[in-house]
Write a protein that holds these residues in place. Structure first.
Motif, PDB file in Angstrom:
ATOM      1  N   LEU A 117       7.216  21.080  57.050  1.00 15.89           N
ATOM      2  CA  LEU A 117       6.434  19.879  57.320  1.00 15.89           C
ATOM      3  C   LEU A 117       5.518  20.209  58.482  1.00 15.89           C
ATOM      4  N   TYR A 138       4.632  20.714  52.921  1.00 14.62           N
ATOM      5  CA  TYR A 138       3.942  19.432  53.097  1.00 14.62           C
ATOM      6  C   TYR A 138       3.042  19.623  54.309  1.00 14.62           C
ATOM      7  N   LEU A 141       0.144  16.465  57.747  1.00 11.46           N
ATOM      8  CA  LEU A 141       0.932  15.254  57.923  1.00 11.46           C
ATOM      9  C   LEU A 141       0.797  14.697  59.333  1.00 11.46           C
ATOM     10  N   GLU A 145       4.188  10.315  58.677  1.00  8.62           N
ATOM     11  CA  GLU A 145       4.266  10.861  57.315  1.00  8.62           C
ATOM     12  C   GLU A 145       5.391  11.889  57.207  1.00  8.62           C
ATOM     13  N   LYS A 146       5.656  12.617  58.289  1.00 10.89           N
ATOM     14  CA  LYS A 146       6.779  13.553  58.293  1.00 10.89           C
ATOM     15  C   LYS A 146       8.092  12.794  58.115  1.00 10.89           C
ATOM     16  N   VAL A 149       8.578  11.961  54.509  1.00 11.08           N
ATOM     17  CA  VAL A 149       9.005  13.133  53.729  1.00 11.08           C
ATOM     18  C   VAL A 149      10.497  13.391  53.948  1.00 11.08           C
ATOM     19  N   THR A 172      10.820  12.487  63.460  1.00 10.59           N
ATOM     20  CA  THR A 172      11.366  13.200  62.312  1.00 10.59           C
ATOM     21  C   THR A 172      12.738  13.769  62.648  1.00 10.59           C
TER      22      THR A 172
END
Length: 187
Positions: A117, A138, A141, A145-146, A149, A172
């Motif tokens: 990520l 990914y 980000l 957004e992390k 995910v 995250t």
């Protein structure tokens, strides 16, 4: 010893005997860049999209050079002042020699997927992922957004471990089943 991007840029500026100017009204946009004012003019440093929407024009050769550097696995930092692009700076994380070996060992131990990520652009992320054996990427980000995910991966795999090295990774790391914070600048 590894140094941070901002430290590396500052070191280069000192080596060039350039003069520093103090910015005021500085604001950071998480995962995007920084804005401020220098001598009454807006200064912007950050990702291409963040900077480009705030300037008058972007020269095609800069875009082409940026794309080439990204394809080479570098992150490009755009710099603008008073509505004009001043230039771009390429920085690159040094992939540690043992990174690919560590990922291979995790896979031998039964880790199903190694996922990256990152806020970095897709070309840079995929270049590095290929070097070290990451299964899925990914890229581009924002911090929130992390987190999304990680939630998606938790639904798929239940337990998800996350290793992060920056302030943008804090949410995250908190969301992951196991959060592993490593030292500043990846040390």
């Amino acid at each position: 010893m590894k140094i941070c991007v901002n430290q590396a840029i500052a070191q280069f500026v000192r080596q060039q005997n350039l003069t520093w100017a103090r910015a005021v009204n500085v604001q950071a946009q998480a995962g995007q860049g920084i804005t401020g004012e220098i001598d009454g003019h807006r200064a912007i440093v950050g990702k291409a999209a963040f900077v480009q929407v705030q300037v008058n024009d972007v020269a095609k050769p800069l875009i082409e050079q940026s794309q080439q550097w990204e394809a080479d696995g570098k992150t490009v930092v755009w710099v603008a002042y008073a509505g004009e692009i001043l230039g771009i700076i390429a920085v690159a994380d040094t992939v540690r020699p043992a990174a690919a070996q560590a990922i291979a060992r995790l896979k031998r131990l039964g880790i199903e997927q190694i996922v990256m990520l990152t806020g970095d652009n897709s070309r840079t992320a995929h270049s590095i992922a290929q070097q070290v054996g990451v299964d899925q990427v990914y890229a581009e980000l924002l911090p929130e957004e992390k987190v999304d995910v990680i939630r998606k991966l938790q639904k798929q795999y239940q337990a998800v471990a996350m290793v992060g090295d920056g302030i943008n990774d804090a949410p995250t790391l908190a969301q992951a089943s196991v959060g592993i914070a490593i030292g500043s600048c990846g040390q």
